[in-house]
Scaffold this motif. Structure first.
Motif, short mmCIF file in Angstrom:
data_model
loop_
_atom_site.label_atom_id
_atom_site.label_comp_id
_atom_site.label_asym_id
_atom_site.label_seq_id
_atom_site.Cartn_x
_atom_site.Cartn_y
_atom_site.Cartn_z
N ALA A 88 0.80 -1.23 0.00
CA ALA A 88 0.00 0.00 0.00
C ALA A 88 0.83 1.27 0.00
O ALA A 88 0.49 2.24 -0.69
N GLN B 237 1.87 2.80 -3.21
CA GLN B 237 0.73 3.37 -3.95
C GLN B 237 0.35 4.74 -3.39
O GLN B 237 0.09 5.68 -4.14
N GLU C 114 -3.03 -5.94 -3.81
CA GLU C 114 -3.78 -4.91 -3.09
C GLU C 114 -4.34 -3.85 -4.02
O GLU C 114 -3.71 -3.49 -5.03
N GLU D 38 -6.10 0.07 -3.91
CA GLU D 38 -6.39 1.30 -3.15
C GLU D 38 -7.38 2.11 -3.98
O GLU D 38 -7.03 2.65 -5.04
N ARG E 193 -9.88 2.71 4.99
CA ARG E 193 -8.72 3.28 5.68
C ARG E 193 -8.90 4.77 5.95
O ARG E 193 -7.97 5.43 6.41
N GLU F 249 -9.64 -0.29 0.75
CA GLU F 249 -8.54 -1.18 0.38
C GLU F 249 -8.93 -2.65 0.50
O GLU F 249 -9.01 -3.19 1.59
N SER G 234 -7.39 -6.28 0.14
CA SER G 234 -6.03 -6.82 0.17
C SER G 234 -6.11 -8.34 0.16
O SER G 234 -6.75 -8.94 1.03
#
Length: 640
Positions: free
Chosen positions: A201, A204, A250, A252, A365, A483, A485
């Motif tokens: 993450a 990114q 992952e 985002e 998040r 997110e 994952s």
């Protein structure tokens, strides 16, 4: 009363037999195994595995399906970021200080045990034995004890260090391998000893401004990354499930924090999810309730539409991969296990012989990551969107006297200016109050040379903070991030357990019913016998399949054809083509389907077309049987 978390479904996998098949067929093997067996070896290779040919192919195929399902279909921006990460990045993100598990030590043997897993495994074992009257020197567990244990297990993820310590003391939890008492839990950081973060993450997030530019400044949008990650596992003891090096995929998804609706929500809103929410766990329940995603979002069980959308897309991916839907649930994180950055988080958990295993995490998040990195570096990670109509706003503005700041701070003047520009309105209001009260405002500034921060006093002659009204034509905000994952290795292992079975008439004949799209090899081509005319035909047909993009192997060994098919069933090969003496006469071949062992016969062109349609998912086996001649009356074992 039966235990609810200590038993699996009736078709529980015999793990020792199952993993023996995987290792024999070289899906995976322990890394550095020959050194571990050496008497003078002092290293620790636990939690480190090598994938063999079928494992590599399966892993790559899962990634291909994931990339098609998300990156291509959602038009995501894929990046590949370095795994070597400066320590200060992990410090700023909170992983160094907050990414920890509770660990217990066996002071006699020296083993380190993850505290929540220790409690969970011991209580599950007691339930398993106690409800069957198998506890040594002890009667069957009474109803109250069973209920108490199940309640603890349902809430196990919500206990902190003190809570786990109390459970260990109260229930006399010991190291199950030695029966030794263990020391009270202490926090064990999973990141500090690693070269890279526990996920992809951060790379990114740090590229957010560039990614936003790549997307022409349009919101919302998503980035994606697939890469190796590392964790300092306390006790890697569960095969491929708890490892120190693993592949992570992952996403985002950057979204307006004031508008978390999703334009494609209607596509998944009617899907039903098995949800084990926070309140259910706190009440001691372990059986999920089924709700549509729309119902869950409207009742605030799931926080918002975008989070619900991705939970639906996760469900569809797992089903596409071949996961057993009866062994799938979505569990909401408890308050004490919620990551420091998360507003809401759900795990897609898959039931295996090791119990329920988290394979996908889907978290809101909020704006945590972009905010902390922006504050530390002075880089504004914001979106600016034109307002439909101008709006009058009162806001604080900070002005640095550059004529005085330059000579006084020299090369640091630009850093101070950048830090001021990144301050939000509440911070500016606080600094203005300081300036009014004391004549000096204290600014926190990152030191770019070593990544630490320092405070800089700015008196009135250097800093002016005023509040003014201006006409706002654009809205500026820091995006929230949703997110999903994916632990690819965990998905791979769980999938293999879900598709593993053995022939009813021969338990030694293992089968992996992998979907054709995922199978390492799609077609096994076998000549019926060692006749010199048949083998070249088999190799020619296999080459034709490979040119069509269909992975195929030829087995021209002396083993009987039944045995050759059986050993390819073990690696999940869905189809088999037999070249026989009829092939020499009329060019026809047989096509065998792995699970049913039914065979059909057709011309080479017909069979190659059928295989291509089956692998691409545009035709079913039933459809192939309807248009090609079914071969009857001959068993595989007779074709030798």
């Amino acid at each position: 009363m039966a235990p609810t978390l200590s038993t699996l479904n009736g078709d529980q996998v015999d793990r020792s037999v199952f993993e023996a098949v995987l290792k024999r067929r070289l899906f995976f093997t322990e890394a550095f195994e020959i050194y571990r067996l050496s008497p003078d070896y002092k290293g620790d290779n636990r939690g480190l595995f090598d994938y063999g040919p079928p494992g590599c192919a399966l892993l790559a195929n899962i990634v291909d399906v994931w990339r098609t399902h998300f990156v291509l279909e959602e038009n995501m921006l894929e990046v590949d970021c370095t795994v070597i990460t400066p320590a200060q990045v992990l410090k700023t993100s909170g992983h160094v200080d907050k990414f920890a598990d509770w660990m217990c030590k066996d002071p006699v043997k020296g083993d380190y045990l993850r505290a929540d897993h220790l409690v969970e495994n011991v209580l599950k074992a007691r339930l398993e034995r106690g409800t069957k009257g198998l506890l040594k020197d002890s009667p069957r567990l009474d109803e109250a004890t069973i209920a108490e244990y199940n309640g603890i297990l349902a809430r196990i993820d919500n206990y902190d260090g003190d809570g786990l310590a109390e459970l260990i003391k109260q229930h006399d939890i010991r190291n199950p391998e030695t029966n030794n008492e263990v020391l009270p839990p202490i926090p064990f950081n999973l990141i500090r000893a690693c070269l890279s973060p526990p996920g992809t993450a951060q790379g990114q997030f740090l590229n957010f401004k560039k990614l936003l530019d790549c997307n022409q400044g349009v919101m919302p949008f998503a980035s994606a990354s697939i890469g190796k990650c590392y964790r300092n596992e306390i006790s890697p003891r569960s095969g491929l499930l708890r490892v120190r090096e693993f592949l992570l995929a992952e996403i985002e998804h950057y979204v307006d924090p004031e508008n978390k609706q999703h334009e494609r929500f209607s596509e998944v809103s009617g899907l039903s999810l098995p949800l084990l929410d926070r309140e259910m766990q706190l009440s001691g329940k372990t059986t999920p309730r089924t709700m549509t995603i729309k119902q869950a979002v409207e009742s605030s069980v799931i926080d918002n539409e975008t989070l619900g959308y991705f939970l639906g897309r996760v469900l569809l991916l797992l089903l596409k991969l071949g996961i057993d839907p009866t062994k799938l649930r979505f569990r909401q994180h408890m308050a004490n296990e919620m990551a420091h950055y998360a507003r809401d988080c759900w795990d897609a958990e898959l039931l295996t012989s090791y119990g329920w295993i988290e394979c996908v995490g889907c978290a809101d998040r909020s704006a945590y990551d972009l905010t902390v990195h922006s504050k530390h570096t002075g880089t504004p990670f914001v979106v600016r969107e034109a307002l439909p109509e101008p709006v009058k706003v009162d806001e604080w503005q900070a002005t640095l006297n550059k004529k005085l700041a330059g000579p006084r701070f020299k090369q640091d003047a630009k850093t101070i200016q950048t830090a001021l520009s990144a301050l939000d309105q509440p911070t500016l209001a606080t600094l203005s109050a300081q300036l009014t009260a004391t004549g000096t405002a204290t600014l926190t500034v990152p030191l770019l040379s070593d990544g630490t921060t320092t405070t800089v006093p700015l008196p009135r002659d250097l800093l002016t903070i005023t509040k003014s009204t201006r006409l706002l034509t654009t809205r500026t905000y820091t995006p929230s991030v949703i997110e999903p994952s994916f632990g690819i290795g965990r998905i791979l292992y769980s999938l293999l357990e879900h598709v593993y079975w053995s022939r009813p008439d021969d338990p030694a004949r293992a089968v992996l019913s992998l979907p054709a799209a995922l199978a390492p090899t799609k077609v096994l081509v076998v000549p019926l016998s060692a006749n010199a005319q048949l083998t070249p035909l088999a190799h020619r047909l296999a080459a034709r399949l490979r040119r069509a993009g269909i992975a195929s192997n030829v087995d021209a060994s002396s083993a009987g054809i039944g045995k050759r098919y059986a050993r390819n069933d073990e690696v999940g090969t869905p189809f088999g083509v037999t070249v026989d003496f009829e092939t020499l006469r009329d060019g026809s071949v047989t096509l065998r389907e792995r699970d049913s062992m039914v065979q059909v016969r057709g011309g080479e062109e017909e069979v190659v077309g059928a295989v291509r349609a089956l692998v691409e998912g545009v035709e079913t086996w039933e459809g192939v049987m309807a248009r090609l001649k079914v071969v009857v009356g001959k068993k595989e074992d007779e074709e030798e």
